[in-house]
Write a protein that holds these residues in place. Structure first.
Motif, mmCIF file in Angstrom:
data_model
loop_
_atom_site.group_PDB
_atom_site.id
_atom_site.type_symbol
_atom_site.label_atom_id
_atom_site.label_comp_id
_atom_site.label_asym_id
_atom_site.label_seq_id
_atom_site.Cartn_x
_atom_site.Cartn_y
_atom_site.Cartn_z
ATOM 1 N N ARG A 85 5.705 -4.440 4.184
ATOM 2 C CA ARG A 85 6.657 -3.614 3.443
ATOM 3 C C ARG A 85 6.263 -2.146 3.577
ATOM 4 N N GLN A 86 7.226 -1.329 3.944
ATOM 5 C CA GLN A 86 6.951 0.089 4.141
ATOM 6 C C GLN A 86 7.385 0.846 2.877
ATOM 7 N N HIS A 87 6.396 1.273 2.109
ATOM 8 C CA HIS A 87 6.675 1.959 0.855
ATOM 9 C C HIS A 87 6.991 3.431 1.107
ATOM 10 N N PHE A 88 7.783 3.994 0.226
ATOM 11 C CA PHE A 88 8.144 5.396 0.370
ATOM 12 C C PHE A 88 6.922 6.298 0.318
ATOM 13 N N TYR A 89 5.918 5.930 -0.494
ATOM 14 C CA TYR A 89 4.729 6.771 -0.585
ATOM 15 C C TYR A 89 3.885 6.737 0.677
ATOM 16 N N GLN A 90 4.111 5.754 1.542
ATOM 17 C CA GLN A 90 3.382 5.685 2.809
ATOM 18 C C GLN A 90 4.052 6.513 3.896
#
Length: 266
Positions: A85-90
């Motif tokens: 899962r690609q989080h916005f904070y990453q």
């Protein structure tokens, strides 16, 4: 075809080639604590590291898998478990955050079950509680949508699937989830603000992915595992290890719940 659509189609083709599944029925995004559900849902028929699929970065947050897994249920449906899962904070890019969901839609999935670990503003809905998402507030200031994409969000979370979940566990409380950008936890003042605005769950995922899913016409069910009381509610400081601990201790129970829900989805 937009750039996002073409990237999703390319990713879906790579996924099909790696798993041998031409079309999926359901996609799952398994947040902190939810990963064990995959093993209860069906037989794995193929998998691929997310980093080998166009559009995905080669990293995963602790508590999340980096694999895309294709499962086949006993009745022959195909379920895609979206790892990495690609989080916005990453990535600070809403399009990248939505890429997995868009790939799933391009690979045929018409239903999405999205899960997360979150903080609760209600002391009576504490760590270990599962909450059925009724709505969300996107507080990131971002969107994966481009141009004149006027997507109806009045029923972002499917009433039909929510009714199904309640038929399996009638005690599931409703919740409104607010997505912050992260990676820092919310301050007590921010949590009070969220409550005033109508949210009783806070976290760092979900809303941007649901936007993309609804744009693609997917039917969405959202489930949150409360991993902690939000800042200023429980009086304790927050630590990511607590999120992992609650996820691990709740895993068998919530995995069974999710597997039963997927079994009932048609």
């Amino acid at each position: 075809m937009t750039d996002a659509t073409s990237r999703a189609a390319e990713a879906a083709q790579t996924l099909r080639a790696a798993t041998g599944v031409e079309s999926f029925d359901i996609a799952l995004v398994l947040g902190s604590g939810w990963g064990g559900a995959a093993d209860l849902i069906g037989e794995e028929v193929g998998s691929i590291e997310a980093a080998e699929i166009p559009g995905f970065d080669a990293h995963a947050v602790a508590g999340h898998s980096s694999m895309m897994r294709a499962l086949r249920t006993e009745d022959g449906r195909h379920v895609l478990v979206l790892g990495s899962r690609q989080h916005f904070y990453q990535v600070r890019d809403a399009g990248k955050v939505a890429h997995g969901v868009r790939m799933a839609a391009a690979a045929g999935a018409t239903q999405l079950v999205i899960t997360n670990g979150c903080g609760s503003t209600r002391p009576e809905v504490g760590p270990g509680s599962v909450v059925l998402l009724a709505d969300h507030i996107n507080f990131t200031g971002a969107t994966p949508l481009e141009g004149a994409s006027f997507v109806d969000m009045s029923q972002a979370y499917s009433p039909r699937l929510r009714e199904l979940a309640r038929s399996i566990d009638a005690d599931l409380p409703d919740g409104v989830y607010m997505q912050f950008t992260g990676p820092q936890y919310e301050t007590p003042a921010e949590v009070r603000m969220a409550s005033i605005l109508g949210a009783n769950l806070v976290g760092m995922s979900t809303a941007l992915e649901v936007l993309a899913a609804r744009q693609a016409g997917m039917e969405v069910l959202g489930l949150s595992l409360v991993t902690n009381l939000a800042a200023g509610i429980g009086g304790e400081t927050l630590d990511h290890s607590e999120v992992l601990d609650v996820g691990a201790s709740s895993g068998p129970r919530i995995s069974r719940l999710l597997a039963d829900i997927v079994e009932g989805m048609r």
